[in-house]
Write an enzyme that holds these catalytic residues in place. Structure first.
Site, PDB file in Angstrom:
ATOM      1  N   SER A  96      28.024  38.287  54.816  1.00 42.79           N
ATOM      2  CA  SER A  96      27.192  37.232  55.366  1.00 42.79           C
ATOM      3  C   SER A  96      28.058  36.477  56.055  1.00 42.79           C
ATOM      4  CB  SER A  96      26.623  36.420  54.222  1.00 42.79           C
ATOM      5  OG  SER A  96      26.094  37.148  53.396  1.00 42.79           O
ATOM      6  N   LYS A 171      19.880  35.587  57.608  1.00 43.67           N
ATOM      7  CA  LYS A 171      20.516  35.078  56.408  1.00 43.67           C
ATOM      8  C   LYS A 171      20.752  33.713  56.104  1.00 43.67           C
ATOM      9  CE  LYS A 171      23.044  35.890  52.583  1.00 43.67           C
ATOM     10  NZ  LYS A 171      22.375  36.035  51.187  1.00 43.67           N
ATOM     11  N   LYS A 239      30.401  28.295  52.425  1.00 40.77           N
ATOM     12  CA  LYS A 239      30.661  29.408  53.560  1.00 40.77           C
ATOM     13  C   LYS A 239      29.296  29.408  54.161  1.00 40.77           C
ATOM     14  CE  LYS A 239      30.345  33.480  53.057  1.00 40.77           C
ATOM     15  NZ  LYS A 239      29.444  34.518  53.397  1.00 40.77           N
TER      16      LYS A 239
HETATM   17  P1  NAD Z   1      33.916  39.147  46.880  1.00 41.47           P
HETATM   18  O1  NAD Z   1      34.828  38.224  46.920  1.00 41.47           O
HETATM   19  O2  NAD Z   1      33.509  39.470  45.284  1.00 41.47           O
HETATM   20  O3  NAD Z   1      34.018  40.518  47.350  1.00 41.47           O
HETATM   21  C1  NAD Z   1      34.877  40.841  48.573  1.00 41.47           C
HETATM   22  C2  NAD Z   1      35.680  41.892  48.453  1.00 41.47           C
HETATM   23  O4  NAD Z   1      36.485  42.154  49.947  1.00 41.47           O
HETATM   24  C3  NAD Z   1      36.881  41.706  47.673  1.00 41.47           C
HETATM   25  O5  NAD Z   1      36.900  42.801  46.715  1.00 41.47           O
HETATM   26  C4  NAD Z   1      38.134  41.562  48.270  1.00 41.47           C
HETATM   27  O6  NAD Z   1      39.366  41.995  47.768  1.00 41.47           O
HETATM   28  C5  NAD Z   1      37.808  42.527  49.611  1.00 41.47           C
HETATM   29  N1  NAD Z   1      38.302  41.982  50.819  1.00 41.47           N
HETATM   30  C6  NAD Z   1      38.700  40.732  51.301  1.00 41.47           C
HETATM   31  N2  NAD Z   1      39.596  41.097  52.634  1.00 41.47           N
HETATM   32  C7  NAD Z   1      39.492  42.287  52.883  1.00 41.47           C
HETATM   33  C8  NAD Z   1      39.991  43.186  54.045  1.00 41.47           C
HETATM   34  N3  NAD Z   1      40.666  42.452  54.982  1.00 41.47           N
HETATM   35  N4  NAD Z   1      39.933  44.488  53.940  1.00 41.47           N
HETATM   36  C9  NAD Z   1      39.389  45.124  52.892  1.00 41.47           C
HETATM   37  N5  NAD Z   1      38.777  44.371  51.625  1.00 41.47           N
HETATM   38  C10 NAD Z   1      38.995  42.963  51.823  1.00 41.47           C
HETATM   39  O7  NAD Z   1      32.409  38.850  47.529  1.00 41.47           O
HETATM   40  P2  NAD Z   1      30.818  39.476  47.125  1.00 41.47           P
HETATM   41  O8  NAD Z   1      30.136  38.419  46.047  1.00 41.47           O
HETATM   42  O9  NAD Z   1      30.992  40.550  47.090  1.00 41.47           O
HETATM   43  O10 NAD Z   1      30.163  39.098  48.659  1.00 41.47           O
HETATM   44  C11 NAD Z   1      30.416  39.751  49.607  1.00 41.47           C
HETATM   45  C12 NAD Z   1      29.654  39.218  50.836  1.00 41.47           C
HETATM   46  O11 NAD Z   1      28.258  39.315  50.311  1.00 41.47           O
HETATM   47  C13 NAD Z   1      29.659  37.756  51.323  1.00 41.47           C
HETATM   48  O12 NAD Z   1      29.713  37.574  52.649  1.00 41.47           O
HETATM   49  C14 NAD Z   1      28.531  37.028  50.276  1.00 41.47           C
HETATM   50  O13 NAD Z   1      28.204  35.749  51.055  1.00 41.47           O
HETATM   51  C15 NAD Z   1      27.659  38.224  50.561  1.00 41.47           C
HETATM   52  N6  NAD Z   1      26.460  38.125  49.300  1.00 41.47           N
HETATM   53  C16 NAD Z   1      27.084  37.834  47.959  1.00 41.47           C
HETATM   54  C17 NAD Z   1      25.824  37.679  47.229  1.00 41.47           C
HETATM   55  C18 NAD Z   1      26.282  37.669  45.532  1.00 41.47           C
HETATM   56  O14 NAD Z   1      25.604  37.053  44.920  1.00 41.47           O
HETATM   57  N7  NAD Z   1      27.546  37.536  45.095  1.00 41.47           N
HETATM   58  C19 NAD Z   1      24.662  38.022  47.439  1.00 41.47           C
HETATM   59  C20 NAD Z   1      24.086  38.187  48.755  1.00 41.47           C
HETATM   60  C21 NAD Z   1      25.176  38.119  49.778  1.00 41.47           C
END
Ligand code: NAD
Length: 295
Positions: A96, A171, A239
Site C-alpha cells: 500500500s 486502497k 502511513k
Molecule cells: P511488514 O513490515 O510485516 O513486512 C514488510 C517486509 O518488507 C519486512 O519483512 C521487511 O524486512 C521487508 N523489507 C523492507 N524493505 C525491504 C527492501 N528494501 N527489500 C526487501 N525487503 C524489504 O509489513 P506487512 O504488514 O506485511 O505489510 C506490507 C504491506 O501490506 C504494507 O504496505 C501494508 O500497509 C500492507 N497491508 C498490510 C496489512 C496487514 O494487516 N498487515 C493489511 C493490508 C495491507
C-alpha cells in the site's frame, strides 16, 4: 507455471508467498531480513540474495513492502528489480503506497520494458493466510489478464479498478473507511462502558443492525480481550492516512475526520503504541475516560 519472484516476506508477504507455493508456483524469494528468506526456503521456495537476483530468475515479480520509500529502493535502487528484470516482465506491487509513487515507478519500469500493476490488498493477516484477500488493481488490462490467476490464489476478490495508481487510490479509500470505523467503535464502546453497560452485551445487541460491520466483528472481540497484537500496526495505518491526506491536499479535498483520527493514532505512537494493532485505537479513548472496555 510462470516462475514468480516474491520480495517482502513480512506479516502479509510470508503467508501470501506460502499460498503461491501451495498452489504449485515455483517461487524465488527475497527480504532484507535473511531469517525471513530462510523460513520461506524451508517451505519450498528458492532463496535469492537480492531483489535483482529474484527478478532475473522470474517472469512475474511481486513486491509486498511497507511503503513508498521501500518500494522505490527495492525496484529502482541498486541491486533492485529493474537491474535484473528482463523486458516483458510484469511487476505486481501489492504494497500500500502513494498512488503518485506507483505512477513514478511504472514510468521508470516502462523504459526497461517492464509493466507495473499496483495491486494493494485489504483483509489483514488472517485473510492473507486463508488466501481470501480483497485485491484492487491498477494498470493495463492485458497485464492484468496475465496475472489474475496468480492473484486469485491470494485473494477471493480481484478487481481491476483502472489505470496505474488507481489500485492505491482505492486502497486509500478503504483505509479511510476502516480507520474511521474503528474510531467510531471505540468512541461508542468507551461511552457505553463508562455508563456502566456491559460492552460485550452492547456489541451483541447492535452487531446485527445498521451499526454492524466487518470492522466491528473483527475488532470488537479483540478489544474485549485487550488483545492489540498486530495484525495491522498503527504506524502502518498512519502511513496510509498520511498518503491519503497528501493526496487530498494535492486535489484540494477536505478530510476533517481522517485528520482527527490521524491525530489519535499519532498520539498512540508517541506513547509507544505504534506497533499495536490499529484496533488499539480504543486505548486512546480508554485512557481519557479512565475506563477499559473488557469482558
Ligand atoms: P511488514 O513490515 O510485516 O513486512 C514488510 C517486509 O518488507 C519486512 O519483512 C521487511 O524486512 C521487508 N523489507 C523492507 N524493505 C525491504 C527492501 N528494501 N527489500 C526487501 N525487503 C524489504 O509489513 P506487512 O504488514 O506485511 O505489510 C506490507 C504491506 O501490506 C504494507 O504496505 C501494508 O500497509 C500492507 N497491508 C498490510 C496489512 C496487514 O494487516 N498487515 C493489511 C493490508 C495491507
Amino acid at each position: 507455471m510462470q516462475k514468480i519472484g516474491f520480495i517482502g516476506l513480512g506479516i502479509m508477504g510470508k503467508p501470501m508467498a506460502k499460498n503461491l507455493i501451495k498452489a504449485g508456483y515455483p517461487l524465488i524469494v527475497y527480504d532484507i531480513a535473511p531469517e525471513k528468506v530462510s523460513q520461506l526456503a524451508g517451505a519450498g521456495a528458492q532463496a535469492a540474495s537480492s531483489s535483482s537476483e529474484a527478478a532475473r530468475a522470474s517472469e512475474i515479480i511481486i513486491t509486498m513492502l511497507p511503503n513508498s520509500p521501500e518500494v522505490k529502493e527495492a525496484v529502482l535502487g541498486g541491486d533492485g528489480v529493474l537491474e535484473g528484470a528482463k523486458p516483458g516482465t510484469i511487476l505486481v506491487d501489492m504494497s500500500s503506497i502513494a498512488p503518485l509513487v506507483s505512477k513514478e515507478v511504472s514510468k521508470k519500469a516502462k523504459d526497461k520494458g517492464v509493466v507495473v500493476l499496483d495491486a494493494p490488498v485489504s483483509g489483514g493477516e488472517p485473510k492473507a493466510v486463508d488466501g481470501t484477500l480483497a485485491i484492487m488493481v491498477g494498470g493495463p488490462q492485458d497485464a492484468f489478464d496475465k496475472v489474475k490467476d496468480i492473484l486469485a490464489v491470494m485473494g477471493d476478490s480481484v478487481t481491476r479498478v483502472g489505470e496505474i495508481g488507481s489500485g492505491n487510490t482505492t486502497k486509500l479509500a478503504n483505509q479511510i473507511i476502516v480507520a474511521l470505523n474503528i474510531a467510531a467503535m471505540s468512541e461508542a464502546m468507551v461511552l457505553a462502558t463508562k455508563s456502566g453497560v456491559d460492552p460485550e452485551k452492547v456489541y451483541q445487541a447492535i452487531r446485527g443492525g445498521l451499526a454492524g460491520s466487518t470492522v466491528l466483528d473483527a475488532k470488537m472481540p479483540l478489544a474485549l480481550q485487550g488483545n492489540f497484537k498486530p495484525g495491522f500496526r498503527i504506524e502502518l495505518h498512519i502511513k496510509d492516512l498520511a498518503n491519503a491526506l497528501d493526496t487530498a491536499h494535492e486535489l484540494g479535498v477536505s478530510m476533517p475526520l481522517s485528520r482527527a483520527v490521524m491525530g489519535i493514532m499519532q498520539t498512540l505512537k508517541a506513547i509507544g503504541k505504534g506497533a499495536d494493532d490499529h484496533g488499539g485505537i480504543i486505548q486512546y479513548y480508554e485512557k481519557l475516560a479512565h475506563v477499559e472496555v473488557r469482558k
